[in-house]
Design a protein around this motif. Structure first.
Motif, PDB file in Angstrom:
ATOM      1  N   ALA A 124       0.857  -1.191   0.000  1.00  0.00           N
ATOM      2  CA  ALA A 124       0.000   0.000   0.000  1.00  0.00           C
ATOM      3  C   ALA A 124       0.890   1.237   0.000  1.00  0.00           C
ATOM      4  O   ALA A 124       1.738   1.402   0.875  1.00  0.00           O
ATOM      5  CB  ALA A 124      -0.893   0.002   1.240  1.00  0.00           C
ATOM      6  N   GLY A 181      -9.666   0.882   3.204  1.00  0.00           N
ATOM      7  CA  GLY A 181      -8.459   0.212   2.741  1.00  0.00           C
ATOM      8  C   GLY A 181      -7.806  -0.709   3.741  1.00  0.00           C
ATOM      9  O   GLY A 181      -6.634  -1.075   3.576  1.00  0.00           O
ATOM     10  N   TYR A 182      -8.544  -1.130   4.784  1.00  0.00           N
ATOM     11  CA  TYR A 182      -8.009  -2.098   5.735  1.00  0.00           C
ATOM     12  C   TYR A 182      -8.377  -3.516   5.303  1.00  0.00           C
ATOM     13  O   TYR A 182      -8.922  -3.720   4.216  1.00  0.00           O
ATOM     14  CB  TYR A 182      -8.462  -1.743   7.146  1.00  0.00           C
ATOM     15  CG  TYR A 182      -7.922  -0.393   7.576  1.00  0.00           C
ATOM     16  CD1 TYR A 182      -6.539  -0.187   7.723  1.00  0.00           C
ATOM     17  CD2 TYR A 182      -8.766   0.702   7.787  1.00  0.00           C
ATOM     18  CE1 TYR A 182      -6.031   1.051   8.075  1.00  0.00           C
ATOM     19  CE2 TYR A 182      -8.257   1.951   8.140  1.00  0.00           C
ATOM     20  CZ  TYR A 182      -6.884   2.115   8.279  1.00  0.00           C
ATOM     21  OH  TYR A 182      -6.366   3.345   8.616  1.00  0.00           O
ATOM     22  N   ASP A 185     -11.655  -4.601   3.533  1.00  0.00           N
ATOM     23  CA  ASP A 185     -11.793  -3.801   2.310  1.00  0.00           C
ATOM     24  C   ASP A 185     -10.757  -4.233   1.268  1.00  0.00           C
ATOM     25  O   ASP A 185     -11.034  -4.234   0.067  1.00  0.00           O
ATOM     26  CB  ASP A 185     -11.611  -2.323   2.667  1.00  0.00           C
ATOM     27  CG  ASP A 185     -12.248  -1.378   1.653  1.00  0.00           C
ATOM     28  OD1 ASP A 185     -13.199  -1.785   0.952  1.00  0.00           O
ATOM     29  OD2 ASP A 185     -11.804  -0.211   1.579  1.00  0.00           O
ATOM     30  N   GLN A 186      -9.583  -4.611   1.726  1.00  0.00           N
ATOM     31  CA  GLN A 186      -8.544  -5.098   0.808  1.00  0.00           C
ATOM     32  C   GLN A 186      -8.998  -6.366   0.092  1.00  0.00           C
ATOM     33  O   GLN A 186      -8.710  -6.550  -1.103  1.00  0.00           O
ATOM     34  CB  GLN A 186      -7.258  -5.371   1.582  1.00  0.00           C
ATOM     35  CG  GLN A 186      -6.560  -4.128   2.113  1.00  0.00           C
ATOM     36  CD  GLN A 186      -5.568  -4.430   3.221  1.00  0.00           C
ATOM     37  OE1 GLN A 186      -5.010  -5.535   3.297  1.00  0.00           O
ATOM     38  NE2 GLN A 186      -5.344  -3.467   4.101  1.00  0.00           N
ATOM     39  N   LYS A 189     -11.683  -5.433  -2.780  1.00  0.00           N
ATOM     40  CA  LYS A 189     -11.381  -4.580  -3.927  1.00  0.00           C
ATOM     41  C   LYS A 189     -10.265  -5.122  -4.817  1.00  0.00           C
ATOM     42  O   LYS A 189      -9.264  -5.652  -4.346  1.00  0.00           O
ATOM     43  CB  LYS A 189     -11.084  -3.164  -3.439  1.00  0.00           C
ATOM     44  CG  LYS A 189     -12.350  -2.520  -2.859  1.00  0.00           C
ATOM     45  CD  LYS A 189     -12.131  -1.136  -2.323  1.00  0.00           C
ATOM     46  CE  LYS A 189     -13.461  -0.557  -1.808  1.00  0.00           C
ATOM     47  NZ  LYS A 189     -13.286   0.735  -1.126  1.00  0.00           N
ATOM     48  N   SER A 192      -6.296  -4.457  -4.573  1.00  0.00           N
ATOM     49  CA  SER A 192      -5.476  -5.088  -3.541  1.00  0.00           C
ATOM     50  C   SER A 192      -5.648  -6.601  -3.485  1.00  0.00           C
ATOM     51  O   SER A 192      -4.882  -7.279  -2.793  1.00  0.00           O
ATOM     52  CB  SER A 192      -5.814  -4.491  -2.171  1.00  0.00           C
ATOM     53  OG  SER A 192      -7.208  -4.469  -1.962  1.00  0.00           O
ATOM     54  N   ASN A 193      -6.650  -7.139  -4.177  1.00  0.00           N
ATOM     55  CA  ASN A 193      -6.923  -8.577  -4.143  1.00  0.00           C
ATOM     56  C   ASN A 193      -6.735  -9.156  -5.536  1.00  0.00           C
ATOM     57  O   ASN A 193      -7.564  -8.941  -6.430  1.00  0.00           O
ATOM     58  CB  ASN A 193      -8.343  -8.832  -3.644  1.00  0.00           C
ATOM     59  CG  ASN A 193      -8.640 -10.327  -3.480  1.00  0.00           C
ATOM     60  OD1 ASN A 193      -7.909 -11.185  -3.983  1.00  0.00           O
ATOM     61  ND2 ASN A 193      -9.729 -10.639  -2.790  1.00  0.00           N
ATOM     62  N   ASN A 237      -5.718   4.922   1.929  1.00  0.00           N
ATOM     63  CA  ASN A 237      -4.768   3.811   2.053  1.00  0.00           C
ATOM     64  C   ASN A 237      -4.566   3.067   0.742  1.00  0.00           C
ATOM     65  O   ASN A 237      -4.415   1.845   0.715  1.00  0.00           O
ATOM     66  CB  ASN A 237      -5.197   2.864   3.174  1.00  0.00           C
ATOM     67  CG  ASN A 237      -5.044   3.502   4.533  1.00  0.00           C
ATOM     68  OD1 ASN A 237      -4.020   4.119   4.819  1.00  0.00           O
ATOM     69  ND2 ASN A 237      -6.069   3.389   5.374  1.00  0.00           N
ATOM     70  N   ASP A 238      -4.597   3.856  -0.361  1.00  0.00           N
ATOM     71  CA  ASP A 238      -4.229   3.318  -1.678  1.00  0.00           C
ATOM     72  C   ASP A 238      -5.151   2.181  -2.112  1.00  0.00           C
ATOM     73  O   ASP A 238      -4.710   1.161  -2.632  1.00  0.00           O
ATOM     74  CB  ASP A 238      -2.767   2.843  -1.644  1.00  0.00           C
ATOM     75  CG  ASP A 238      -2.199   2.544  -3.018  1.00  0.00           C
ATOM     76  OD1 ASP A 238      -2.630   3.189  -4.003  1.00  0.00           O
ATOM     77  OD2 ASP A 238      -1.307   1.668  -3.120  1.00  0.00           O
ATOM     78  N   ILE A 239      -6.460   2.380  -1.909  1.00  0.00           N
ATOM     79  CA  ILE A 239      -7.426   1.327  -2.235  1.00  0.00           C
ATOM     80  C   ILE A 239      -8.276   1.753  -3.429  1.00  0.00           C
ATOM     81  O   ILE A 239      -8.606   2.933  -3.572  1.00  0.00           O
ATOM     82  CB  ILE A 239      -8.317   1.011  -1.008  1.00  0.00           C
ATOM     83  CG1 ILE A 239      -8.977  -0.363  -1.134  1.00  0.00           C
ATOM     84  CG2 ILE A 239      -9.335   2.099  -0.754  1.00  0.00           C
ATOM     85  CD1 ILE A 239      -8.050  -1.510  -0.907  1.00  0.00           C
ATOM     86  N   ASP A 241     -11.301  -0.087  -6.475  1.00  0.00           N
ATOM     87  CA  ASP A 241     -11.947  -1.232  -7.118  1.00  0.00           C
ATOM     88  C   ASP A 241     -12.337  -0.836  -8.533  1.00  0.00           C
ATOM     89  O   ASP A 241     -12.763   0.303  -8.783  1.00  0.00           O
ATOM     90  CB  ASP A 241     -13.185  -1.678  -6.349  1.00  0.00           C
ATOM     91  CG  ASP A 241     -13.763  -2.960  -6.947  1.00  0.00           C
ATOM     92  OD1 ASP A 241     -13.149  -4.023  -6.734  1.00  0.00           O
ATOM     93  OD2 ASP A 241     -14.784  -2.876  -7.656  1.00  0.00           O
TER      94      ASP A 241
END
Length: 366
Positions: A124, A181-182, A185-186, A189, A192-193, A237-239, A241
């Motif tokens: 992140a 973005g925790y 949530d990671q 989206k 991050s996934n 946090n750089d998230i 989707d």
């Protein structure tokens, strides 16, 4: 006509008004243990219909910032008992926000744990907070490792245990943190996934861990004492989707049967613009999809609300409005909203870490 100051019952929790204090990280829990100063801070703000605590780690692995509280050790439960008792004595209602930061952490905060964990080994590009000589220092997050599928049941169990610990500590309920973005949530989206197993790829797979956590928490303490926080489009946090509308439509449809107390939705960028040109989202359609699926939880809105916007939101059908930073410098925010101000300005230099200054020393009206 319903107003912001009218009572409401959310699940099993009776609120004196429709104003919630949103979770606010303040980094004043040394060794992750809540303190008497925190009890004073929350009790000062107990005129809010609902207090939602700062995000609280469900495990040591879930810690991502220095001096944030936890709910996984006996001394933490004991510390929280002091907070909840003070709030209840002041006539308030309080829930705790259950948190696993996932990749938003640093190796210094993970002794014996190694690297932070994440759905995929994607760093992140954001900051976390360490304390150096008692002062907050913002540092880059560390490179995470991807969670093995065999580790996921243990994380679900950590949420379940933390929910039970919250009730033991005297909380009126919990809020599952699936936003900003925790970890949960990671998993939701695409940015991050990138997993290829049963927890990645399709919307159903990416939502699987969240739904397992919800089922475990509801099974432990009941839906009427369980809320959830979602942030469909925040870049926090750089998230990101690729297509959030169908993702979150699926999420709320799956939440509907659980009989939750409330659904807490951050509109737009957390702490930033309410509308994002590059990430359009239809929040009315999201709520409609939840209701159409049979969801009856209170609908809580959040992000940049002032009195006029909050009144309009309630008139338009929102059940509860969450206020964040105004509560930092205005412990009696409910009264100030009722009379139209004036409002204290917050001292940004004391947001993170420190003692009573900028925490429990803001004046009240009169």
């Amino acid at each position: 006509m319903t107003t912001l100051f009218d009572p409401i019952t959310v699940g099993d929790i009776a609120l004196s008004n429709r104003i919630a204090m949103a979770p606010l990280t303040r980094n004043r829990a040394p060794n992750a243990v809540p303190t008497p100063l925190m009890a004073t801070y929350y009790a000062q703000r107990a005129t809010a219909g609902l207090l939602i605590t700062e995000a609280t780690a469900i495990s040591h692995q879930g810690q991502g910032y220095a001096d944030v509280p936890g709910l996984y050790a006996p001394e933490q439960i004991a510390g929280w008992k002091g907070v909840t008792a003070a709030v209840h004595q002041a006539g308030g209602r309080i829930v705790t926000q259950l948190w696993h930061v996932g990749r938003v952490s640093h190796t210094e905060l993970q002794p014996g744990q190694g690297a932070p964990v994440a759905p995929s080994a994607i760093r992140a590009h954001t900051k976390t907070v360490l304390l150096k000589d008692g002062a907050p220092v913002f540092v880059d997050t560390s490179e995470p490792r991807a969670l093995d599928i065999a580790e996921l049941p243990g994380i679900v169990e950590d949420y379940r245990r933390a929910a039970l610990a919250a009730i033991e500590a005297g909380f009126d309920g919990v809020e599952i943190h699936a936003a900003n973005g925790y970890l949960l949530d990671q998993f939701l989206k695409t940015g991050s996934n990138q997993r290829t197993d049963a927890y990645g790829g399709s919307i159903e797979n990416r939502a699987r861990l969240l739904m397992e956590v919800v089922a475990a928490v509801v099974g432990a303490i009941g839906g009427g004492r369980t809320g959830i926080r979602l942030s469909p489009v925040t870049p926090a946090n750089d998230i990101i989707d690729a297509d959030p509308q169908p993702l979150f439509t699926h999420v709320v449809q799956q939440l509907a049967p659980h009989g939750l107390a409330y659904v807490h939705v951050i509109e737009g960028a957390t702490g930033g613009p309410r509308e994002l040109a590059d990430r359009p989202f239809d929040y009315a359609a999201l709520k409609a999809a939840y209701r159409a699926a049979g969801g009856k939880a209170a609908w809580m809105v959040n992000n940049g609300y002032d009195l006029a916007l909050a009144n309009q939101a309630v008139a338009d059908g929102a059940d509860v409005v969450a206020f964040g930073r105004p509560f930092i410098s205005n412990p009696d925010l409910v009264q100030r909203l009722r009379v139209g101000g004036p409002f204290n300005e917050p001292d940004r230099n004391t947001f993170y870490g420190g003692g009573a200054q900028g925490y429990t020393d803001y004046p009240v009206l009169g």
